[in-house]
Design a protein around this motif. Structure first.
Motif, PDB file in Angstrom:
ATOM      1  N   SER A 189       0.327   5.386  -8.806  1.00 18.89           N
ATOM      2  CA  SER A 189      -0.847   4.897  -9.538  1.00 18.89           C
ATOM      3  C   SER A 189      -2.145   5.580  -8.800  1.00 18.89           C
ATOM      4  O   SER A 189      -2.939   5.822  -9.536  1.00 18.89           O
ATOM      5  N   MET A 190      -2.213   5.831  -7.649  1.00 17.89           N
ATOM      6  CA  MET A 190      -3.206   6.427  -6.918  1.00 17.89           C
ATOM      7  C   MET A 190      -3.508   7.812  -7.501  1.00 17.89           C
ATOM      8  O   MET A 190      -4.537   8.367  -7.932  1.00 17.89           O
ATOM      9  N   HIS A 191      -2.315   8.456  -7.575  1.00 16.20           N
ATOM     10  CA  HIS A 191      -2.347   9.915  -8.066  1.00 16.20           C
ATOM     11  C   HIS A 191      -2.712   9.862  -9.680  1.00 16.20           C
ATOM     12  O   HIS A 191      -3.690  10.941 -10.008  1.00 16.20           O
ATOM     13  N   ASN A 192      -2.378   9.166 -10.474  1.00 15.79           N
ATOM     14  CA  ASN A 192      -2.731   9.150 -11.953  1.00 15.79           C
ATOM     15  C   ASN A 192      -4.404   8.569 -12.105  1.00 15.79           C
ATOM     16  O   ASN A 192      -4.950   9.270 -12.769  1.00 15.79           O
ATOM     17  N   LEU A 193      -4.818   7.664 -11.228  1.00 15.75           N
ATOM     18  CA  LEU A 193      -6.226   7.261 -11.206  1.00 15.75           C
ATOM     19  C   LEU A 193      -7.123   8.577 -10.902  1.00 15.75           C
ATOM     20  O   LEU A 193      -8.062   8.824 -11.490  1.00 15.75           O
ATOM     21  N   ALA A 194      -6.522   9.278  -9.834  1.00 17.45           N
ATOM     22  CA  ALA A 194      -7.186  10.378  -9.277  1.00 17.45           C
ATOM     23  C   ALA A 194      -7.393  11.497 -10.631  1.00 17.45           C
ATOM     24  O   ALA A 194      -8.748  11.706 -10.656  1.00 17.45           O
ATOM     25  N   TYR A 195      -6.661  11.634 -11.312  1.00 15.49           N
ATOM     26  CA  TYR A 195      -6.435  12.597 -12.248  1.00 15.49           C
ATOM     27  C   TYR A 195      -7.405  12.032 -13.453  1.00 15.49           C
ATOM     28  O   TYR A 195      -8.186  12.932 -14.070  1.00 15.49           O
ATOM     29  N   THR A 196      -7.604  10.682 -13.595  1.00 12.38           N
ATOM     30  CA  THR A 196      -8.386  10.362 -14.742  1.00 12.38           C
ATOM     31  C   THR A 196      -9.782  10.291 -14.622  1.00 12.38           C
ATOM     32  O   THR A 196     -10.657  10.874 -15.214  1.00 12.38           O
ATOM     33  N   TRP A 197     -10.152  10.088 -13.041  1.00  8.16           N
ATOM     34  CA  TRP A 197     -11.516  10.388 -12.518  1.00  8.16           C
ATOM     35  C   TRP A 197     -11.764  11.720 -12.691  1.00  8.16           C
ATOM     36  O   TRP A 197     -12.926  12.122 -12.955  1.00  8.16           O
ATOM     37  N   LYS A 198     -11.085  12.856 -12.246  1.00  5.93           N
ATOM     38  CA  LYS A 198     -11.249  14.006 -12.501  1.00  5.93           C
ATOM     39  C   LYS A 198     -11.550  14.391 -13.769  1.00  5.93           C
ATOM     40  O   LYS A 198     -12.643  15.030 -14.135  1.00  5.93           O
ATOM     41  N   LEU A 226     -15.318  14.125 -10.152  1.00  4.53           N
ATOM     42  CA  LEU A 226     -14.538  14.977  -9.040  1.00  4.53           C
ATOM     43  C   LEU A 226     -14.458  14.628  -7.823  1.00  4.53           C
ATOM     44  O   LEU A 226     -13.427  14.631  -7.116  1.00  4.53           O
ATOM     45  N   GLU A 227     -15.659  14.345  -7.155  1.00  7.69           N
ATOM     46  CA  GLU A 227     -15.535  14.013  -5.922  1.00  7.69           C
ATOM     47  C   GLU A 227     -14.775  12.561  -5.331  1.00  7.69           C
ATOM     48  O   GLU A 227     -13.850  12.441  -4.775  1.00  7.69           O
ATOM     49  N   GLU A 228     -14.772  11.622  -6.453  1.00  8.67           N
ATOM     50  CA  GLU A 228     -14.055  10.445  -6.315  1.00  8.67           C
ATOM     51  C   GLU A 228     -12.628  10.783  -6.447  1.00  8.67           C
ATOM     52  O   GLU A 228     -11.833  10.248  -5.617  1.00  8.67           O
ATOM     53  N   ALA A 229     -12.531  11.781  -7.294  1.00 10.97           N
ATOM     54  CA  ALA A 229     -10.848  12.070  -7.672  1.00 10.97           C
ATOM     55  C   ALA A 229     -10.440  12.883  -6.282  1.00 10.97           C
ATOM     56  O   ALA A 229      -9.035  12.598  -5.939  1.00 10.97           O
ATOM     57  N   ILE A 230     -11.123  13.390  -5.776  1.00 11.87           N
ATOM     58  CA  ILE A 230     -10.644  14.512  -4.494  1.00 11.87           C
ATOM     59  C   ILE A 230     -10.286  13.390  -3.529  1.00 11.87           C
ATOM     60  O   ILE A 230      -9.306  13.356  -2.866  1.00 11.87           O
ATOM     61  N   GLU A 231     -11.104  12.417  -3.060  1.00  9.42           N
ATOM     62  CA  GLU A 231     -11.112  11.538  -2.026  1.00  9.42           C
ATOM     63  C   GLU A 231      -9.848  10.492  -2.291  1.00  9.42           C
ATOM     64  O   GLU A 231      -9.161  10.468  -1.136  1.00  9.42           O
ATOM     65  N   LEU A 232      -9.699  10.219  -3.543  1.00 12.24           N
ATOM     66  CA  LEU A 232      -8.540   9.139  -3.833  1.00 12.24           C
ATOM     67  C   LEU A 232      -7.256  10.074  -3.673  1.00 12.24           C
ATOM     68  O   LEU A 232      -6.076   9.630  -3.202  1.00 12.24           O
ATOM     69  N   MET A 233      -7.121  11.473  -4.002  1.00 14.36           N
ATOM     70  CA  MET A 233      -5.885  12.112  -3.991  1.00 14.36           C
ATOM     71  C   MET A 233      -5.566  12.633  -2.367  1.00 14.36           C
ATOM     72  O   MET A 233      -4.555  12.573  -2.164  1.00 14.36           O
ATOM     73  N   GLN A 234      -6.625  12.696  -1.767  1.00 14.06           N
ATOM     74  CA  GLN A 234      -6.522  12.871  -0.309  1.00 14.06           C
ATOM     75  C   GLN A 234      -5.604  11.669   0.266  1.00 14.06           C
ATOM     76  O   GLN A 234      -4.899  12.003   1.266  1.00 14.06           O
ATOM     77  N   ASP A 235      -6.321  10.408  -0.064  1.00 14.78           N
ATOM     78  CA  ASP A 235      -5.456   9.320   0.518  1.00 14.78           C
ATOM     79  C   ASP A 235      -3.994   9.163  -0.044  1.00 14.78           C
ATOM     80  O   ASP A 235      -3.307   8.802   0.654  1.00 14.78           O
ATOM     81  N   CYS A 236      -3.969   9.638  -1.125  1.00 18.39           N
ATOM     82  CA  CYS A 236      -2.591   9.528  -1.750  1.00 18.39           C
ATOM     83  C   CYS A 236      -1.644  10.528  -1.014  1.00 18.39           C
ATOM     84  O   CYS A 236      -0.631  10.142  -0.627  1.00 18.39           O
ATOM     85  N   ILE A 237      -2.241  11.829  -0.699  1.00 18.68           N
ATOM     86  CA  ILE A 237      -1.307  12.784  -0.090  1.00 18.68           C
ATOM     87  C   ILE A 237      -1.025  12.352   1.317  1.00 18.68           C
ATOM     88  O   ILE A 237       0.164  12.379   1.855  1.00 18.68           O
ATOM     89  N   GLU A 283       0.985  -1.248  -0.118  1.00 16.64           N
ATOM     90  CA  GLU A 283       0.175   0.032   0.065  1.00 16.64           C
ATOM     91  C   GLU A 283       0.793   1.178  -0.171  1.00 16.64           C
ATOM     92  O   GLU A 283       0.364   2.224  -0.681  1.00 16.64           O
ATOM     93  N   GLU A 284       1.945   1.114   0.701  1.00 16.97           N
ATOM     94  CA  GLU A 284       2.651   2.480   0.771  1.00 16.97           C
ATOM     95  C   GLU A 284       3.989   2.629  -0.121  1.00 16.97           C
ATOM     96  O   GLU A 284       4.823   3.397  -0.090  1.00 16.97           O
ATOM     97  N   HIS A 285       4.079   1.682  -1.270  1.00 19.58           N
ATOM     98  CA  HIS A 285       5.170   1.914  -2.035  1.00 19.58           C
ATOM     99  C   HIS A 285       5.157   3.064  -2.937  1.00 19.58           C
ATOM    100  O   HIS A 285       4.069   3.276  -3.223  1.00 19.58           O
ATOM    101  N   PRO A 286       6.180   3.826  -3.329  1.00 20.19           N
ATOM    102  CA  PRO A 286       5.982   5.050  -4.180  1.00 20.19           C
ATOM    103  C   PRO A 286       5.332   4.752  -5.330  1.00 20.19           C
ATOM    104  O   PRO A 286       4.473   5.620  -5.812  1.00 20.19           O
ATOM    105  N   ASN A 287       5.432   3.536  -6.216  1.00 19.48           N
ATOM    106  CA  ASN A 287       4.824   3.188  -7.190  1.00 19.48           C
ATOM    107  C   ASN A 287       3.297   3.325  -7.109  1.00 19.48           C
ATOM    108  O   ASN A 287       2.382   3.584  -7.866  1.00 19.48           O
TER     109      ASN A 287
END
Length: 1283
Positions: free
Chosen positions: A1170-1179, A1184-1195, A1162-1166
């Motif tokens: 993957s979380m970062h880029n999937l959030a962009y695709t959803w956006k 947008l709401e799913e993208a924000i939630e995933l990006m928050q987890d990523c951060i 779960e915490e590997h940089p790669n």
């Protein structure tokens, strides 16, 4: 029955004292005159006829008052006297036969209850008061000898039921009793009930006797999916009985003659019933015939017990009191199964009637096996109706009626007078009956049929192949073909498994052919027979030399058996052997005279199994599956069929047993069984057959036996010559000895060699060899030997060794499975070395989890055997740390590397090369965590020590300088990196020269640094110079030249000169495909970079096609779960995004994220990328709401793993801030191109995968930032890790 009847029947054998009035049942007769050696013929009081040349056994005849005490026992005959006047007179032979050849009648019984009934009606027992007759060597049969009426008879007791058993018993009986004129197969059978519309006289009931007018082998044919087609061709069916037998049976078909036979049989039955109650008629009420459609309720129980209540078929004979047994003459169906199905019974009867025009009236299991060995009549009584309803109480009665009928039959049987045989005529001395189940091998038989029998020189031919491949079966079939095709040619069979058997066969030939001198005790039998066979007196002949597997008996210092093989134009010799060397020597080196027998094809094995297994409805694929698992080996298939039948299991059940384990296969191959054509002294089980060959090899060539032993622990295919050479060298053997040893193994067909000096071992031999080693208690010795050989030969798993590593890997895996057999310290250390080297291979191929498993065990072994501070132990720790680092487990990697470094500093010192290597590796781990300052500090320390200890010009010093330059580049300190690269280049030029490959590498790396400084013109000029020198030093298609061209293409790309970049990339890709192959990592790198160029040129369709092809090959080479494969999937998603194929992009990104979480954590940089880029695709998909939630987890995770100030964390925060503003302001149309977080990276030509840029969000490309700006600090650079 015999034991129960002993007192009641009053068998009269030769007593030790004369009879008295107290024992009126025994009568002793003496010949009237010793010279005549005949009895005075007494008068039969009932029939008033003279009985000659024997005596009457009627109680009314008064015995002589005295016995002559001077007569020897064999002149004083004791016969049975019966207490009833209903028994007709019996002719009895005058005296005990002098030799086995005086017996003319053989009786064969399969069951003890059958033999007991036959034994009970003997008139004389020759064995009881005299020593039993001997047998020929190798005859395993058990016999009872005696007389029935005028006939000397021998009763052969079968060890089991079935055609094969009866054929073997008959064949052996023929050798021990060579003048048998008639064989009677006596016992019980299943009857075929006649329909109610037929004549009462043809109605068959229990207890009736069937005398065979012919025998039909109903289970011989071709098995199809839905039916068995019985063979009907003349050569495939059993022959008619002989003329004398047919004439006698025709006589019995006359009603009056058959009635006389039945009356005589009834009298004998009265006597048997008085002697033993089990021989009495069980009663008509117990004779139940159910309709064919009604099946027995519960197998194993009697009908009365389980409550069978089906409709019964009425029979007229049972309605008129107690019926007397009736004799029926007709066809008997003979096969290897007990028929327990009325439907199947009627089906076989109908098919026989329609196809063979034969009316079957009974089913039994032994007649077909005896039929081709002796003139034969089957006499069996009906004990059931061949249906599922069994009644065991009928067997004793049926056995008694069959025995009674046999005795009545023999009273009427008059044998043809013996005629002196012309010893100059052709002889057929083959020790086996013809195998009626023989199939296939037409190509081999065709070659044999074409042999020149009338040549001016002797013809010799050898059948050579693996034990159990069918050589002897082919030879038997060929010899019987010779008998038919060349009736004037004598046929001889010689067992040659050892000298004793060979001499015994020659002795038998001499006696049978009455060769002059064969009775002379001073004669030497081998040269005597050889001389006679070479003379014209012997006529034309062919001789089979069977099982000539051992070279030594034929060719030794004493001349051997080979000198006793006759050489003449009128004789032909056929040899069967497993040993190609024997075949070559005995055929005098004539290659064309050796026929190599290979495995059967699928059609032949299917036909063989269909004749042996007799299954009417086999599951599709069963025959092919069983054949494949047993390597299409005939003996193994026959053995399997025997096991299946004996244990009443299906083919699928047997296949499941084979699939359980290798040991289960060996166990099944070790099961003994009976089959036609196997010598009694030869083990029938496949495993035991091969073990004999193993022992012969071990005795004749020790090195060959040892090579076979260690090869059994390697993978059985593609065993490298290097392994065997390494073992032989360790044994002190010379090359010539190795060549000869391998020649022995190839000669026995245990191994085969290809043109690349790779050896394959037969799969079943591979398994059986281990059984032999267990038996010899050498399993651990050779298991350790095999492990040490592979450990020594297996190279370190660097890329340049991959070809060898991949070839050796199956063998490494095989010996590493032998963990339980490894005990010695030497073997354990060899295991650790092999684990270390193979673990490195898996590490370099990206199979990190398996690499970790191997490296961890290597470390544990070295730690236990060598101690924690040994250099090998520390090396394993460092390598294990590298696997942790590659999996993103940086804390574990760092912990091990710190331990290694502390121990090396203490034990070896800070200036030791191993210590410096460990410091470099720890610096890499720090750099991977973004701890560049700590990495830099270590690099600087190492560099200072190397300069002081090794000097600035030492290659290791240059490597460290290069790694320090890489650390500077990672921090964007390109100027400092450039200074080091310039210094490295100068050092290498001065030490190695301008044209050295290492100099070109340094030029390449410096040019890459200049690209990072945007000195593009300088970089281009240096790349061109590098390319020019590369073409001078290397060929144009050299990988290093292609590497420089690839990086130049990247430079053009950075300059925006996309057509020029494309031109170079196309050329590089073409070269690499041609020189390296389609799936080489560098070829795949070129495909990737060209696809990226086409994408930036908006040639999206071409880019997508090439990237998809690249991804397929990347998955094939590295596997679907390899880190680089996952990265490539992300890049494919980027192209789909740019084509606005958002759904396809999302599908891939979801898969990438799932794999990253599962494989990397779960915490590997790669995973975070993957979380970062999937959030962009959803956006971009409006979610947008799913993208924000995933990006928050990523951060949240990036702050925890990378820190708040890490560039990736900062990029994610900026994106989230903008998205939140978009959400608040509901401004979904803002330009997403302003959300760029970092540049993307093309793949590096150095290592075939992306550099550190591929561990960032840049993997997914231009959908959210300018994808193709290159992080030049990593392009084209090597990072040296050591160890």
């Amino acid at each position: 029955m015999r034991r129960r009847l002993r007192g009641a029947i009053h068998r009269f054998r030769k007593p030790k004292a004369p009879a008295t009035d107290d024992d009126p049942q025994e009568e002793r007769f003496t010949p009237a005159a010793p010279a005549a050696r005949v009895l005075q013929a007494p008068i039969d009081s009932d029939q008033n006829q003279i009985l000659e040349p024997a005596v009457a056994n009627n109680a009314a005849v008064e015995p002589p008052q005295q016995l002559s005490p001077q007569l020897p026992p064999d002149r004083q005959l004791v016969i049975r006297s019966l207490t009833t006047n209903n028994v007709a007179s019996t002719y009895v032979p005058l005296r005990r036969p002098a030799k086995r050849s005086d017996f003319s009648i053989a009786i064969i019984c399969a069951l003890p209850i059958e033999a007991t009934a036959v034994d009970a009606i003997f008139d004389v027992y020759w064995d009881d008061n005299d020593r039993p007759y001997d047998k020929v060597a190798g005859d395993p049969n058990a016999y009872t000898t005696g007389a029935i009426g005028r006939h000397n008879v021998v009763l052969a007791h079968m060890p089991g039921m079935g055609k094969v058993s009866s054929a073997l018993v008959a064949a052996n009986c023929r050798h021990s009793f060579p003048n048998i004129k008639l064989a009677l197969v006596v016992g019980v059978c299943g009857g075929v009930p006649s329909s109610s519309t037929q004549n009462v006289s043809t109605e068959i009931i229990l207890g009736d006797v069937i005398i065979s007018d012919g025998v039909i082998q109903y289970d011989l044919g071709r098995q199809y999916d839905d039916h068995l087609e019985i063979k009907t061709a003349p050569l495939d069916t059993l022959a008619r009985p002989g003329l004398d037998v047919r004439s006698f049976l025709s006589q019995l078909k006359v009603p009056r003659q058959r009635k006389m036979l039945e009356e005589e049989m009834a009298k004998i039955m009265v006597f048997l019933a008085q002697s033993d109650p089990s021989a009495e008629y069980p009663g008509a009420a117990r004779d139940k015939l159910y309709e064919a459609t009604y099946t027995h309720i519960r197998q194993g129980d009697l009908c009365e017990t389980c409550g069978c209540n089906g409709e019964l078929v009425a029979r007229k004979r049972l309605q008129s009191g107690t019926p007397q047994p009736t004799v029926h003459l007709g066809f008997m169906a003979s096969g290897d199964r007990v028929v327990k199905s009325a439907r199947y019974r009627d089906k076989i009867v109908a098919e026989s009637k329609s196809k063979l025009k034969s009316n079957i009236i009974g089913f039994e299991m032994e007649g077909a096996g005896v039929w081709d060995t002796f003139p034969c009549v089957v006499i069996k009584a009906v004990c059931d109706y061949a249906d599922s309803h069994k009644a065991k109480e009928w067997q004793p009665y049926a056995a008694a009626t069959a025995a009674a009928c046999m005795k009545a039959f023999l009273k009427k049987w008059t044998p043809s007078p013996s005629v002196h045989t012309d010893t100059s005529g052709p002889r057929f001395l083959v020790s086996y009956p013809r195998n009626n189940s023989f199939i296939g091998r037409s190509d081999v038989l065709t070659k044999l049929h074409q042999l020149p029998f009338n040549s001016t020189s002797q013809t010799r031919v050898a059948l050579c192949g693996l034990g159990g491949i069918g050589k002897t079966q082919i030879a038997i079939e060929f010899m019987y073909w010779i008998k038919d095709a060349y009736p004037d040619m004598s046929v001889f069979w010689v067992h040659a498994s050892n000298t004793e058997r060979f001499r015994e066969a020659y002795t038998s030939i001499a006696k049978t052919c009455e060769i002059p001198g064969h009775n002379d005790p001073n004669s030497h039998m081998l040269p005597l027979v050889k001389t006679w066979l070479e003379s014209k007196e012997s006529g034309q002949w062919i001789m089979a030399i069977d099982n000539a597997d051992d070279l030594e008996p034929f060719f030794n210092n004493n001349g051997g058996l080979g000198r006793h093989l006759p050489e003449c134009a009128h004789g032909t010799i056929l040899i069967t052997t497993r040993n190609l060397q024997v075949a070559s020597r005995l055929t005098k080196g004539m290659t064309m005279s050796v026929i190599k027998i290979g495995k059967m094809d699928e059609d032949e094995t299917a036909e063989l199994l269909s004749t042996k297994l007799l299954e009417t409805d086999p599951v599709a694929g069963d025959y092919a599956g069983l054949s494949a698992r047993l390597e299409h080996l005939p003996l193994a298939l026959v053995q399997a069929a025997s096991f299946i039948q004996e244990n009443s299991i299906t083919i699928s059940d047997y296949i499941q047993l084979l699939d359980e384990s290798g040991q289960k296969v060996v166990d099944l191959l070790s099961q003994d069984f009976e089959t036609v054509g196997r010598d009694s002294d030869t083990p029938h089980a496949v495993a035991e057959t091969w073990i004999i060959s193993f022992e012969q090899i071990q005795q004749r060539n020790t090195l060959a036996g040892e090579l076979l032993s260690i090869m059994s622990f390697f993978d059985r295919q593609a065993i490298p010559y290097e392994f065997l050479d390494t073992y032989a060298e360790a044994r002190g053997a010379e090359k010539l000895q190795l060549i000869k040893a391998l020649g022995v193994l190839k000669a026995f067909s245990f191994v085969t060699e290809d043109k690349d000096q790779k050896f394959d071992m037969h799969r079943l031999v591979h398994l059986v060899t281990r059984k032999w080693l267990v038996r010899e208690a050498t399993m651990k010795q050779f298991a350790e030997g095999a492990l040490c050989v592979v450990s020594e030969c297996f190279p370190f798993g660097e890329y340049q060794n991959w070809a060898i590593c991949n070839a050796y890997l199956p063998h490494a895996s095989a010996v590493l499975e032998l963990k339980e057999a490894i005990e010695s310290k030497k073997a354990k250390l060899a295991r650790s070395n092999l684990l270390h080297n193979t673990g490195r291979l898996f590490y370099k191929q990206g199979v990190y989890q398996r690499a970790e498993t191997y490296q961890k065990e290597a470390w544990e072994i070295r730690q236990a055997q060598l101690g924690e501070e040994d250099t090998y132990t520390l090396t394993s720790m460092g390598t294990l740390a590298s696997t942790y680092r590659s999996q993103g487990r940086w804390q574990e990697a760092e912990s091990l590397e710190v331990q290694v470094l502390e121990i090396e500093k203490r034990v070896l010192g800070e200036d030791h090369p191993s210590t410096l290597t460990s410091m470099n590796n720890l610096a890499l781990t720090y750099s991977a965590q973004g701890r560049y300052k700590e990495a830099e500090s270590l690099n600087v320390q190492v560099l200072e020590i190397e300069k002081r200890v090794l000097g600035e010009d030492h290659p290791s010093t240059s490597i460290t300088m290069h790694n320090l330059a890489s650390t500077y580049s990672a921090q964007g300190r390109y100027k400092e990196a450039e200074l080091l690269q310039v210094q490295v280049l100068e050092n290498v030029k001065r030490v190695l020269g301008e044209d050295h490959p290492a100099t070109l590498d340094s030029m390449h790396n410096l040019a890459s640094s200049w690209m990072g400084l945007d000195r593009l013109d300088d970089a281009l000029e240096l790349f061109q110079e590098c390319l020019r020198l590369g073409e001078k030093v290397f060929r144009l298609d050299n990988p290093d030249t292609s590497k420089t061209q690839g990086v130049m293409a990247s430079l053009y790309y950075k300059q925006g000169r996309f057509p020029e970049a494309e031109r170079l990339q196309v050329e590089v890709l073409r070269k690499r495909r041609r020189t390296l192959g389609e799936e080489h990592p560098h070829t795949l790198t070129s495909m990737h970079n060209l696809a990226c160029t086409w994408e930036i040129m908006d040639r999206l369709e071409e880019a997508a096609v090439l990237m998809e092809d690249y991804l397929r090959k990347r998955q094939k080479v590295l596997g679907p779960n390899h880190q680089n494969t996952i990265t490539s999937q992300g890049e494919m998603a980027a192209i789909y995004w740019k084509q606005h194929r958002f759904n396809e992009a999302e599908a891939i990104e979801l898969e990438v994220l799932e794999k990253s979480r599962r494989i990397l954590g779960e915490e590997h940089p790669n995973t975070l990328t993957s979380m970062h880029n999937l959030a962009y695709t959803w956006k971009d998909m409006g979610r947008l709401e799913e993208a924000i939630e995933l990006m928050q987890d990523c951060i949240h995770l990036r702050q925890k793993v990378l820190g708040l100030d890490h560039t990736d964390t900062v990029g994610s925060l900026k994106a989230l801030e903008e998205w939140l503003d978009m959400s608040d302001e509901e401004d979904a149309d803002e330009d997403i191109d302003n959300n760029s977080e970092t540049d993307a990276a093309m793949e590096s030509d150095e290592d075939g995968v992306g550099s550190s840029g591929h561990h960032k969000d840049a993997d997914y490309g231009a959908k959210k930032y300018l994808k193709f700006s290159l992080p030049l600090s990593h392009i084209g650079r090597r990072r040296f890790r050591g160890k």
